[in-house]
Design an enzyme around this catalytic site. Sequence first.
Site, PDB file in Angstrom:
ATOM      1  N   GLN A  90       0.933  -1.153  -0.100  1.00  0.00           N
ATOM      2  CA  GLN A  90       0.116   0.083   0.164  1.00  0.00           C
ATOM      3  C   GLN A  90       0.761   1.411  -0.046  1.00  0.00           C
ATOM      4  O   GLN A  90       0.402   2.130  -0.622  1.00  0.00           O
ATOM      5  CB  GLN A  90      -0.873   0.096   1.004  1.00  0.00           C
ATOM      6  CG  GLN A  90      -2.080   0.695   1.123  1.00  0.00           C
ATOM      7  CD  GLN A  90      -3.167   0.557   2.318  1.00  0.00           C
ATOM      8  OE1 GLN A  90      -4.400   0.250   1.567  1.00  0.00           O
ATOM      9  NE2 GLN A  90      -3.012   0.703   3.640  1.00  0.00           N
TER      10      GLN A  90
ATOM     11  N   ASN B  61       1.693   2.460  -3.475  1.00  0.00           N
ATOM     12  CA  ASN B  61       0.789   3.310  -4.107  1.00  0.00           C
ATOM     13  C   ASN B  61       0.699   4.924  -3.620  1.00  0.00           C
ATOM     14  O   ASN B  61       0.702   5.607  -4.561  1.00  0.00           O
ATOM     15  CB  ASN B  61      -0.784   2.641  -3.762  1.00  0.00           C
ATOM     16  CG  ASN B  61      -1.081   1.307  -4.370  1.00  0.00           C
ATOM     17  OD1 ASN B  61      -0.545   0.308  -3.943  1.00  0.00           O
ATOM     18  ND2 ASN B  61      -1.784   1.360  -5.658  1.00  0.00           N
ATOM     19  N   GLU B  62       0.934   4.934  -2.423  1.00  0.00           N
ATOM     20  CA  GLU B  62       1.039   6.120  -1.613  1.00  0.00           C
ATOM     21  C   GLU B  62       1.887   7.192  -2.111  1.00  0.00           C
ATOM     22  O   GLU B  62       2.093   8.173  -2.734  1.00  0.00           O
ATOM     23  CB  GLU B  62       1.077   6.070  -0.142  1.00  0.00           C
ATOM     24  CG  GLU B  62       1.524   7.415   0.466  1.00  0.00           C
ATOM     25  CD  GLU B  62       1.438   7.147   2.101  1.00  0.00           C
ATOM     26  OE1 GLU B  62       1.727   8.024   2.582  1.00  0.00           O
ATOM     27  OE2 GLU B  62       1.185   5.979   2.584  1.00  0.00           O
ATOM     28  N   ARG B  63       3.465   6.281  -2.251  1.00  0.00           N
ATOM     29  CA  ARG B  63       4.486   7.176  -2.825  1.00  0.00           C
ATOM     30  C   ARG B  63       4.497   7.509  -4.221  1.00  0.00           C
ATOM     31  O   ARG B  63       4.821   8.601  -4.633  1.00  0.00           O
ATOM     32  CB  ARG B  63       5.696   6.258  -2.414  1.00  0.00           C
ATOM     33  CG  ARG B  63       6.138   6.175  -1.054  1.00  0.00           C
ATOM     34  CD  ARG B  63       6.955   4.942  -1.008  1.00  0.00           C
ATOM     35  NE  ARG B  63       7.074   4.726   0.595  1.00  0.00           N
ATOM     36  CZ  ARG B  63       7.807   3.814   1.193  1.00  0.00           C
ATOM     37  NH1 ARG B  63       8.238   2.865   0.528  1.00  0.00           N
ATOM     38  NH2 ARG B  63       7.882   3.892   2.648  1.00  0.00           N
TER      39      ARG B  63
ATOM     40  N   ALA C  88       1.918  10.325  -4.524  1.00  0.00           N
ATOM     41  CA  ALA C  88       2.624  11.820  -4.112  1.00  0.00           C
ATOM     42  C   ALA C  88       3.673  12.305  -5.242  1.00  0.00           C
ATOM     43  O   ALA C  88       3.747  13.440  -5.370  1.00  0.00           O
ATOM     44  CB  ALA C  88       3.552  11.391  -2.744  1.00  0.00           C
TER      45      ALA C  88
END
Length: 382
Positions: free
Chosen positions: A239, A242-244, A247
């Site tokens: 997960q 996906n976040e990185r 961003a």
Amino acid sequence: MVAFTDEHNAFRQLVRDFAEKEIQPHAEEWEKAGSFPARELFTKMGKLGLLGLEYDEKYGGQGADHLYTVILHEELGRSGPGGVTMGIAVQADMATPSLHKHGSEELKEKYLRPAISGEAVCSVAVTEADAGSDVAAIRTRAVRDGDDWVINGSKMFITNGTQADWICLLARTSDEPGYGSFSQIIVPTDTPGFSVSRKLEKLGMHSSDTAELAFTDMRVPVSNTIGQIGHGFYQQMGQFQNERMAACYAQVTSARHALDRTAEYLRNRRAFGKALIDKQYVNFRLAELSARVDMLQHYNYAAAEAYMRGEDTVRFATIAKLEAGRLAREVASTCLQFHGGAGYMEETWTARALRDSALVSIGGGADEVMLYVLSRLDGYHS
């Protein structure tokens, strides 16, 4: 270069129009308020299909390719307040990927569907006061009692935390050593034992609410576990990718927009008989930063294409996150400097940009953690 189709381009215009109508006019108001009305904004996004772009249509998603996610975050990145962009990213790409990939049908119907429609605000809770980048050090515990988890502990720096209807919680569910002692659990915030300890005041990202959360003998069904018990650490690591990536997509357009705004200011600001933009150091510095923004964007696109091919993008995400954080701070600092005294004033956008930029190198994995991961991947670590 990524080949965007006419459909991709039409989607980009849709997101841009939405941001110009629903976000930009409220930016200063939300900054001063210390949060944006997440449910109101997310419901509008849900009606346009912006919150479940790559998710199964069965649950209200769009079933689209990853380039739509790239476009969404690029357009949000240029929309203004970083806190709003971050809050949306939590809803769309940080709290829900594990649920979509590993959750049961019942959990997806009950929690993913309303998150995609925007009717429910969600958040992800991993960080604790003594466990941030060192995820394996978290202490929040979920002890099984029959068909329930009994949860005790606290979480810190949780985006959307004061408004969330449910939280993707990473908790310790076993005393066994190693990474197999953690699980991801869906925690509805209306459950007895849950509380928001306090809303946190931050240096930047003022339009985003950030909270410290407490769990006291909170009972949640074991069936709320995402995927298999004991697989939570590995699911959360996925997960994080996906976040990185999300961003990094946003930081490209945020930096580009800042450079363009600064160039326009410098064309109209005269000093020593000429426009400031005609000073060699000034235009060389802008050109240098612009080149680095281009390089990051193309690297992002290479990462997106690899992701669509089903390849492991850990190295891509790690390098992009490291460069995005450093570049965000450098661009923001330069733009403020080139605005001179006006740039130091709160009434000028540069002050907010500088404050907001600091988090890019901290949230979702600090620069130092990115370097550690990269050194391991490249064999520079014993």
